[in-house]
Design an enzyme around this catalytic site. Structure first.
Site, mmCIF file in Angstrom:
data_model
loop_
_atom_site.group_PDB
_atom_site.id
_atom_site.type_symbol
_atom_site.label_atom_id
_atom_site.label_comp_id
_atom_site.label_asym_id
_atom_site.label_seq_id
_atom_site.Cartn_x
_atom_site.Cartn_y
_atom_site.Cartn_z
ATOM 1 N N SER A 31 0.834 -1.203 0.000
ATOM 2 C CA SER A 31 0.000 0.000 0.000
ATOM 3 C C SER A 31 0.874 1.260 0.000
ATOM 4 O O SER A 31 1.630 1.470 -0.943
ATOM 5 C CB SER A 31 -0.957 -0.048 1.199
ATOM 6 O OG SER A 31 -1.971 0.914 1.075
ATOM 7 N N ASP B 43 -10.089 -5.616 -3.534
ATOM 8 C CA ASP B 43 -9.511 -4.559 -2.708
ATOM 9 C C ASP B 43 -10.407 -3.313 -2.781
ATOM 10 O O ASP B 43 -10.565 -2.712 -3.843
ATOM 11 C CB ASP B 43 -8.104 -4.246 -3.241
ATOM 12 C CG ASP B 43 -7.315 -3.309 -2.364
ATOM 13 O OD1 ASP B 43 -7.919 -2.418 -1.732
ATOM 14 O OD2 ASP B 43 -6.079 -3.454 -2.329
ATOM 15 N N HIS C 52 -7.311 -6.062 0.638
ATOM 16 C CA HIS C 52 -6.126 -5.233 0.861
ATOM 17 C C HIS C 52 -5.319 -5.649 2.102
ATOM 18 O O HIS C 52 -4.257 -5.098 2.353
ATOM 19 C CB HIS C 52 -6.573 -3.776 1.017
ATOM 20 C CG HIS C 52 -5.477 -2.756 0.877
ATOM 21 N ND1 HIS C 52 -4.910 -2.428 -0.339
ATOM 22 C CD2 HIS C 52 -4.853 -1.979 1.796
ATOM 23 C CE1 HIS C 52 -3.990 -1.492 -0.163
ATOM 24 N NE2 HIS C 52 -3.932 -1.204 1.124
#
Length: 285
Positions: free
Chosen positions: A151, A228, A263
């Protein structure tokens, strides 16, 4: 430069350690994790070193406890280092007001705006001070260094590699913030740390850096879950990274979509072995 051992736990024949040191770059004490494989402990073997950069709100502990990387680091004889995500124990007004700016949200840039510019120089910390510290204190193999992240940390890994051609011999990212100049998270962070001139933000954006990249040829492995939520919300924008890489002769981009994965760390845990195998092949090649 010295580092202080805070804890050691045996794992897959090696040791998961946590260290601290006083950072001159950041002006504070920093903690970081280091997995040391059995080959280092028993034979003092020089091993490749792999750096992992975590995402928003994380400390050095999340990756150590949730990713399940130790078994693969042991298998491939990799030293794995994971720093914190921002300076700690400093006094800046507003640093704890939101999850996506300030504490735990450095975006791995060198801030130029006050008051952030005094401490928030995570790019220099990760690519220079921490690298020198690890190389001085652990038996790392010369010129066998990789970087990856998740991320915000995936963004960090990409810019660290692209802005330092040749420093890392392997690069990968889980669900990276690929084009921060065009997403809400990135606009908030880059505007706060770097000021209002959006042209200056491009120097900290992997998609923009690839457009003008002329350094040593580089292969990048990007991993993305199809379920995600942040992908759906337009925070990650991997398609922009893919498009930029497609017209850059110096970049080879491997892109894998993981059907149904989100995620979080269950996603990372599922594919961490594939990433460490990928890095091991390049670092030992």
């Amino acid at each position: 430069m010295s580092m202080k051992l805070l804890s050691t736990v045996k794992s897959f024949g090696g040791e998961q350690r946590v260290y601290s040191h006083v950072s001159d770059v950041l002006g504070c004490e920093m903690k970081f994790g280091v997995y040391v494989p059995q080959a280092v402990i028993e034979d003092n073997k020089k091993c490749p070193v792999l750096y992992f950069l975590s995402g928003l709100t994380c400390t050095h502990e999340n990756f150590i406890q949730k990713a399940g990387m130790q078994q693969y680091a042991s298998k491939y004889d990799l030293i794995v280092v994971n720093p914190d995500t921002s300076p700690r124990n400093i006094e800046i007004a507003g640093q704890d007001d939101s999850y996506d700016f300030g504490s735990g949200a450095s975006f791995y840039v060198d801030a130029t705006e006050k008051p952030w510019s005094k401490h928030y120089k995570m790019f220099t910390y990760v690519t220079k001070e921490l690298v020198d510290l690890i190389d001085e204190n652990l038996p790392t193999s010369p010129n066998k260094r990789g970087i990856f992240g998740h991320s915000m940390g995936g963004h960090g890994a990409l810019i660290c590699a692209l802005k330092n051609p040749g420093l890392y011999q392997s690069v990968s990212a889980f669900a990276p913030i690929s084009n921060p100049t065009e997403c809400p998270w990135g606009k908030k962070a880059l505007g706060g740390y770097l000021g209002e001139n959006a042209n200056e933000w491009k120097e900290w954006d992997a998609t923009e850096l690839i457009k003008n990249y002329t350094g040593v040829p580089m292969q990048i492995f990007v991993d993305q879950g199809t379920a995600d939520n942040f992908l759906k919300e337009g925070q990650l924008l991997p398609q922009n990274l893919l498009q930029a890489a497609g017209i850059c002769d110096h970049i080879s981009l491997i892109y894998k979509e993981r059907d149904g994965y989100d995620h979080g760390y269950f996603y990372i845990n599922t594919f961490i072995g594939e990433h460490l195998e990928y890095h091991s092949k390049l670092l030992e090649g």
